[in-house]
Design a protein around this motif. Structure first.
Motif, short mmCIF file in Angstrom:
data_model
loop_
_atom_site.label_atom_id
_atom_site.label_comp_id
_atom_site.label_asym_id
_atom_site.label_seq_id
_atom_site.Cartn_x
_atom_site.Cartn_y
_atom_site.Cartn_z
N PRO A 41 0.88 -1.17 0.20
CA PRO A 41 0.07 0.06 0.02
C PRO A 41 0.96 1.28 0.13
N ARG A 42 0.39 2.32 -0.72
CA ARG A 42 1.25 3.53 -0.62
C ARG A 42 1.19 4.28 0.66
N LYS A 43 1.86 5.20 0.84
CA LYS A 43 1.70 5.87 2.08
C LYS A 43 0.48 6.60 2.39
N ASN A 44 -0.09 6.62 3.63
CA ASN A 44 -1.55 7.27 3.68
C ASN A 44 -2.74 6.42 3.25
N VAL A 45 -2.51 5.08 2.61
CA VAL A 45 -3.43 4.52 2.38
C VAL A 45 -3.63 3.19 3.31
N ASP A 46 -4.97 3.17 3.75
CA ASP A 46 -5.39 2.31 4.78
C ASP A 46 -5.74 0.91 4.12
N SER A 47 -4.84 0.08 3.60
CA SER A 47 -5.14 -1.16 3.16
C SER A 47 -4.13 -2.20 3.35
N PRO A 48 -4.54 -3.52 3.28
CA PRO A 48 -3.55 -4.45 3.67
C PRO A 48 -2.28 -4.59 2.53
N ALA A 49 -1.15 -4.75 2.82
CA ALA A 49 -0.26 -5.34 1.95
C ALA A 49 -0.86 -6.91 1.42
N ILE A 50 -0.61 -7.30 0.12
CA ILE A 50 -1.10 -8.28 -0.52
C ILE A 50 0.13 -9.32 -0.98
N ILE A 51 0.24 -10.44 -0.68
CA ILE A 51 1.02 -11.33 -1.53
C ILE A 51 0.39 -12.23 -2.12
N LEU A 52 0.74 -12.49 -3.44
CA LEU A 52 -0.24 -13.46 -4.38
C LEU A 52 0.69 -14.40 -4.83
N GLU A 53 0.53 -15.72 -4.87
CA GLU A 53 1.15 -16.79 -5.41
C GLU A 53 0.30 -17.61 -6.42
N LEU A 54 0.80 -17.62 -7.58
CA LEU A 54 0.02 -18.25 -8.73
C LEU A 54 0.33 -19.70 -8.82
N LYS A 55 -0.29 -20.57 -9.23
CA LYS A 55 -0.08 -22.08 -9.57
C LYS A 55 -0.86 -22.44 -10.74
N VAL A 56 -0.51 -23.39 -11.39
CA VAL A 56 -1.23 -24.20 -12.80
C VAL A 56 -1.25 -25.40 -12.27
N ASN A 57 -2.57 -25.97 -12.38
CA ASN A 57 -2.68 -27.54 -12.29
C ASN A 57 -2.27 -27.93 -10.78
N LYS A 58 -2.34 -27.26 -9.89
CA LYS A 58 -2.07 -27.70 -8.43
C LYS A 58 -3.20 -27.27 -7.47
N ASP A 59 -3.05 -26.54 -6.50
CA ASP A 59 -4.35 -26.15 -5.81
C ASP A 59 -3.80 -24.87 -4.99
N ALA A 60 -4.97 -24.14 -4.74
CA ALA A 60 -4.89 -22.63 -3.91
C ALA A 60 -4.03 -22.96 -2.78
N ASP A 61 -4.19 -24.09 -1.76
CA ASP A 61 -3.79 -24.48 -0.60
C ASP A 61 -2.33 -24.52 -1.02
N SER A 62 -1.79 -25.01 -1.98
CA SER A 62 -0.34 -25.32 -2.04
C SER A 62 0.19 -23.85 -2.27
N ALA A 63 -0.47 -22.86 -2.94
CA ALA A 63 0.12 -21.56 -3.02
C ALA A 63 0.31 -20.87 -1.75
N ILE A 64 -0.67 -21.06 -0.83
CA ILE A 64 -0.48 -20.44 0.39
C ILE A 64 0.61 -20.98 1.25
N ASP A 65 0.58 -22.54 1.15
CA ASP A 65 1.62 -23.25 1.83
C ASP A 65 2.92 -22.71 1.39
N GLN A 66 3.31 -22.55 0.00
CA GLN A 66 4.60 -21.97 -0.56
C GLN A 66 4.93 -20.63 0.15
N ILE A 67 3.88 -19.84 0.30
CA ILE A 67 4.24 -18.33 0.84
C ILE A 67 4.67 -18.86 2.33
N LYS A 68 4.13 -19.37 2.94
CA LYS A 68 4.51 -19.56 4.46
C LYS A 68 5.73 -20.46 4.49
N ARG A 69 5.87 -21.44 3.80
CA ARG A 69 7.16 -22.14 3.68
C ARG A 69 8.28 -21.55 3.34
#
Length: 104
Positions: A41-69
């Protein structure tokens, strides 16, 4: 769009309109890999930061797991209290997206 780069481009266009509120980083080095897309988020913007992980032919849970791992949130630790983890998967066979969003 049957690959990660195409999906990233689609998301980049979607967030094109959010550029007043966010700075987007594609393939942000994290020390333990590269986060596909990170929105700070830019300065003075009240929004959360976002980390996006993209996968193909896997699953969304594995993307979240990769972010954490691979400890991607450590790269944006200043936003730890306001951080969303987003995993998106595209299944080529059924041509369907799945998404998981988690507060960190």
């Amino acid at each position: 769009y049957n690959d990660e780069n195409s999906l990233a481009c689609v998301l980049s266009i979607a967030y094109y309109y959010a550029r007043n509120n966010y700075v987007m980083h594609r393939e942000l080095p994290t020390g333990r890999g590269f986060a596909d897309i990170v929105l700070i988020p830019r300065k003075n913007v009240d929004s959360p930061a976002i980390i996006l992980e993209l996968k193909v032919n896997k699953d969304a849970d594995s993307a979240i797991d990769q972010i954490k791992r691979r400890q991607y949130p450590a790269k944006v630790a200043v936003y730890a209290d306001r951080l969303l983890l987003v995993g998106i998967n595209y299944d080529r066979e059924i041509k369907q997206h799945t998404c998981r969003i988690e507060r960190c």
